[in-house]
Design a protein around this motif. Sequence first.
Motif, PDB file in Angstrom:
ATOM      1  N   SER A 147       0.825  -1.212   0.000  1.00  0.00           N
ATOM      2  CA  SER A 147       0.000   0.000   0.000  1.00  0.00           C
ATOM      3  C   SER A 147       0.857   1.258   0.000  1.00  0.00           C
ATOM      4  O   SER A 147       0.582   2.212  -0.738  1.00  0.00           O
ATOM      5  N   ALA A 148       1.912   1.260   0.830  1.00  0.00           N
ATOM      6  CA  ALA A 148       2.791   2.428   0.905  1.00  0.00           C
ATOM      7  C   ALA A 148       3.526   2.648  -0.413  1.00  0.00           C
ATOM      8  O   ALA A 148       3.615   3.768  -0.921  1.00  0.00           O
ATOM      9  N   PHE A 149       4.065   1.560  -0.975  1.00  0.00           N
ATOM     10  CA  PHE A 149       4.793   1.637  -2.245  1.00  0.00           C
ATOM     11  C   PHE A 149       3.889   2.179  -3.352  1.00  0.00           C
ATOM     12  O   PHE A 149       4.285   3.056  -4.136  1.00  0.00           O
ATOM     13  N   LYS A 150       2.669   1.681  -3.394  1.00  0.00           N
ATOM     14  CA  LYS A 150       1.714   2.093  -4.432  1.00  0.00           C
ATOM     15  C   LYS A 150       1.290   3.551  -4.259  1.00  0.00           C
ATOM     16  O   LYS A 150       1.302   4.330  -5.222  1.00  0.00           O
ATOM     17  N   SER A 151       0.908   3.910  -3.047  1.00  0.00           N
ATOM     18  CA  SER A 151       0.360   5.255  -2.805  1.00  0.00           C
ATOM     19  C   SER A 151       1.424   6.333  -2.930  1.00  0.00           C
ATOM     20  O   SER A 151       1.195   7.378  -3.563  1.00  0.00           O
ATOM     21  N   ILE A 152       2.587   6.098  -2.335  1.00  0.00           N
ATOM     22  CA  ILE A 152       3.653   7.105  -2.387  1.00  0.00           C
ATOM     23  C   ILE A 152       4.146   7.274  -3.822  1.00  0.00           C
ATOM     24  O   ILE A 152       4.361   8.401  -4.293  1.00  0.00           O
ATOM     25  N   GLY A 153       4.317   6.160  -4.517  1.00  0.00           N
ATOM     26  CA  GLY A 153       4.765   6.242  -5.906  1.00  0.00           C
ATOM     27  C   GLY A 153       3.779   6.985  -6.792  1.00  0.00           C
ATOM     28  O   GLY A 153       4.177   7.824  -7.618  1.00  0.00           O
ATOM     29  N   SER A 154       2.494   6.694  -6.625  1.00  0.00           N
ATOM     30  CA  SER A 154       1.459   7.378  -7.418  1.00  0.00           C
ATOM     31  C   SER A 154       1.467   8.877  -7.156  1.00  0.00           C
ATOM     32  O   SER A 154       1.330   9.694  -8.083  1.00  0.00           O
ATOM     33  N   LEU A 155       1.642   9.224  -5.872  1.00  0.00           N
ATOM     34  CA  LEU A 155       1.644  10.641  -5.505  1.00  0.00           C
ATOM     35  C   LEU A 155       2.846  11.363  -6.105  1.00  0.00           C
ATOM     36  O   LEU A 155       2.714  12.469  -6.638  1.00  0.00           O
ATOM     37  N   LEU A 156       4.009  10.741  -6.021  1.00  0.00           N
ATOM     38  CA  LEU A 156       5.219  11.362  -6.573  1.00  0.00           C
ATOM     39  C   LEU A 156       5.078  11.568  -8.081  1.00  0.00           C
ATOM     40  O   LEU A 156       5.564  12.568  -8.633  1.00  0.00           O
ATOM     41  N   ILE A 157       4.422  10.639  -8.742  1.00  0.00           N
ATOM     42  CA  ILE A 157       4.226  10.762 -10.200  1.00  0.00           C
ATOM     43  C   ILE A 157       3.386  11.984 -10.538  1.00  0.00           C
ATOM     44  O   ILE A 157       3.747  12.782 -11.412  1.00  0.00           O
ATOM     45  N   ILE A 158       2.250  12.160  -9.854  1.00  0.00           N
ATOM     46  CA  ILE A 158       1.362  13.276 -10.212  1.00  0.00           C
ATOM     47  C   ILE A 158       1.900  14.619  -9.713  1.00  0.00           C
ATOM     48  O   ILE A 158       1.478  15.674 -10.212  1.00  0.00           O
ATOM     49  N   ILE A 159       2.843  14.599  -8.743  1.00  0.00           N
ATOM     50  CA  ILE A 159       3.421  15.857  -8.264  1.00  0.00           C
ATOM     51  C   ILE A 159       4.612  16.281  -9.124  1.00  0.00           C
ATOM     52  O   ILE A 159       4.713  17.427  -9.560  1.00  0.00           O
ATOM     53  N   TYR A 160       5.518  15.322  -9.383  1.00  0.00           N
ATOM     54  CA  TYR A 160       6.798  15.679  -9.989  1.00  0.00           C
ATOM     55  C   TYR A 160       6.934  15.297 -11.467  1.00  0.00           C
ATOM     56  O   TYR A 160       7.812  15.823 -12.156  1.00  0.00           O
ATOM     57  N   ILE A 161       6.126  14.391 -11.954  1.00  0.00           N
ATOM     58  CA  ILE A 161       6.253  13.988 -13.359  1.00  0.00           C
ATOM     59  C   ILE A 161       5.116  14.580 -14.186  1.00  0.00           C
ATOM     60  O   ILE A 161       5.332  15.445 -15.046  1.00  0.00           O
ATOM     61  N   LYS A 162       3.886  14.119 -13.926  1.00  0.00           N
ATOM     62  CA  LYS A 162       2.760  14.613 -14.710  1.00  0.00           C
ATOM     63  C   LYS A 162       1.461  14.247 -14.007  1.00  0.00           C
ATOM     64  O   LYS A 162       1.316  13.150 -13.484  1.00  0.00           O
ATOM     65  N   GLN A 163       0.521  15.174 -14.015  1.00  0.00           N
ATOM     66  CA  GLN A 163      -0.789  14.916 -13.406  1.00  0.00           C
ATOM     67  C   GLN A 163      -1.629  14.141 -14.415  1.00  0.00           C
ATOM     68  O   GLN A 163      -2.533  14.680 -15.050  1.00  0.00           O
ATOM     69  N   ASP A 164      -1.297  12.882 -14.539  1.00  0.00           N
ATOM     70  CA  ASP A 164      -1.846  12.053 -15.607  1.00  0.00           C
ATOM     71  C   ASP A 164      -2.384  10.752 -15.005  1.00  0.00           C
ATOM     72  O   ASP A 164      -1.651  10.013 -14.325  1.00  0.00           O
ATOM     73  N   LEU A 165      -3.646  10.440 -15.262  1.00  0.00           N
ATOM     74  CA  LEU A 165      -4.263   9.241 -14.705  1.00  0.00           C
ATOM     75  C   LEU A 165      -3.701   7.964 -15.333  1.00  0.00           C
ATOM     76  O   LEU A 165      -3.735   6.896 -14.702  1.00  0.00           O
ATOM     77  N   ILE A 166      -3.190   8.041 -16.555  1.00  0.00           N
ATOM     78  CA  ILE A 166      -2.592   6.876 -17.198  1.00  0.00           C
ATOM     79  C   ILE A 166      -1.340   6.447 -16.434  1.00  0.00           C
ATOM     80  O   ILE A 166      -1.166   5.259 -16.101  1.00  0.00           O
ATOM     81  N   LEU A 167      -0.457   7.392 -16.146  1.00  0.00           N
ATOM     82  CA  LEU A 167       0.742   7.084 -15.363  1.00  0.00           C
ATOM     83  C   LEU A 167       0.376   6.661 -13.948  1.00  0.00           C
ATOM     84  O   LEU A 167       1.010   5.779 -13.367  1.00  0.00           O
ATOM     85  N   PHE A 168      -0.642   7.292 -13.409  1.00  0.00           N
ATOM     86  CA  PHE A 168      -1.118   7.000 -12.052  1.00  0.00           C
ATOM     87  C   PHE A 168      -1.458   5.514 -11.915  1.00  0.00           C
ATOM     88  O   PHE A 168      -0.999   4.837 -10.990  1.00  0.00           O
ATOM     89  N   TYR A 169      -2.235   4.995 -12.852  1.00  0.00           N
ATOM     90  CA  TYR A 169      -2.656   3.593 -12.763  1.00  0.00           C
ATOM     91  C   TYR A 169      -1.609   2.622 -13.306  1.00  0.00           C
ATOM     92  O   TYR A 169      -1.624   1.432 -12.952  1.00  0.00           O
ATOM     93  N   SER A 170      -0.680   3.095 -14.110  1.00  0.00           N
ATOM     94  CA  SER A 170       0.434   2.246 -14.534  1.00  0.00           C
ATOM     95  C   SER A 170       1.296   1.888 -13.332  1.00  0.00           C
ATOM     96  O   SER A 170       1.770   0.748 -13.201  1.00  0.00           O
TER      97      SER A 170
END
Length: 505
Positions: A165-188
């Motif tokens: 859960s931590a790996f998934k949630s933290i990684g998803s958050l870092l993606i939308i903050i620092y890479i791109k606010q993109d739901l495709i990357l979020f669920y990848s």
Amino acid sequence: MRRLEVNTFSNIVSKLWSTISIYLFVPLYIRYLGETAYGLVSFFATLQAAMNLLGLGLSNTLRREFAVGDDQELKNGTRKYKLLRSTELIYFGLAIIIFAICAFGSGFISTNWLNVGNLGEKLVSAVITLMGLSIALQFIANLYAGCLFGLELQVRANAYCVAWSAFKSIGSLLIIIYIKQDLILFYSWHILSDIIYLILLRISILRNLSFEKNDKWTFHDIVNIKTILKYAAGILLISFIALINKQLDKVIISKYLTLTELGAYNVATTLGGLTTILPAALYVSVFPRFTSKVTGNSNNSKLKKEFLIINKLSSICISCMGTFIALFAVPLIYIWTHSTIYTNALTIVGPLVVMAIAMIEYQEISYALALAHGNTKINVIVGSAFIPLIAAATWLGIKSFGLIGAAVVYIAAMTVQTFVYQYMVIKKYICDKPLAIILKDTVLPIFVALAFAIFVRYVISHVTDSAIFQVILAVISGGISLCLSFGILARKEVKIVIDRFKNRS
């Protein structure tokens, strides 16, 4: 009781992390994705619940089967190993079906079901396809996690769950903050996390299950599933009924209201999830224990006594948490989400939804007792009787009164259903006078906790208008209320638990 307490503690920690992570990450998801996009994210939970229905029968059945017998006996271990291999073959097939349903149905959902707003139908369709793959992977992982829980390796199972859960949630958050606010990357990122979690769970099961290494599984061994099909079918039917109870309101909201309103309603549902922490942890812990006592030669009177103690203490905790969270739902939601849109939408709806979810939790310990006896009939009878009422009333309530209509129907249906279910289980397995137990161990704790909560809410509202201070005072008062409730209603049960700790010291 030692293992029960350790497992319960680990389950509470896991549930706490799950809850805390939601409260940490949801406001950030709302901030970076927006209310409409978060509404789509919350739709994932509803879609997941619907798809997971396909395998709940076999998953919960395997949990029960893995709780039976000595795990160190090679013969018993081999039986469990072959059941696992046979069941996972079916699960992989169902996982493919789940992904196919989401992939091929994504276009219809995005164009004919959801009000996608400014997200765009093509994006929503692609996201739903990725959701389907994530759900399919978690679907298989749930089977493996259930086996670990059945083996009472609950500390290990919970450790894997928290890490995933931590790996998934933290990684998803870092993606939308620092890479791109993109739901495709979020669920990848979700999918990558799910794959790792699934592999770790399976390896852990095989390492902790003693079985004849030379006795290889063959396709012919799949016939062994026949021995558990009746029980599994009953659990599947129960799961279908539970899905209607817990998700039908959200499905109808997603059809007739906006994604923003769906997101708001799911925020209230998530808040109500705080009341599930203890009963859910207790269910996972006591189910293997109850099953072992039922299938073994244990004294039945000891099982009844243990049920009554656990059920009463659980009811008191649910009552205190449910009433205080419900009455302070509005400031909690505002502090949590920082969304005035959600807060305004949930002024009335929030408290009702929280209490509705709390009412469901009073069924948990009774449910564990019934399933330990292999009884799925009670759930089927009670749930089936409510399906037409819930379906019609929810549709009418939402069409006539929107979110408020959905919440009113939800709490009314769950309250009546809980009392009927408790009555039937207690009458069959505990005593011939279940009403007295229900009044003493469920209804009375609700009224006592509600009286405390209403008084505290009245006082605090006259002391401060600050949402933060209101919540802080509510938490302190809720803790005091819980202690007083234990002292007033469960002094004998608390003493028994304390004495057990002292005897081991």
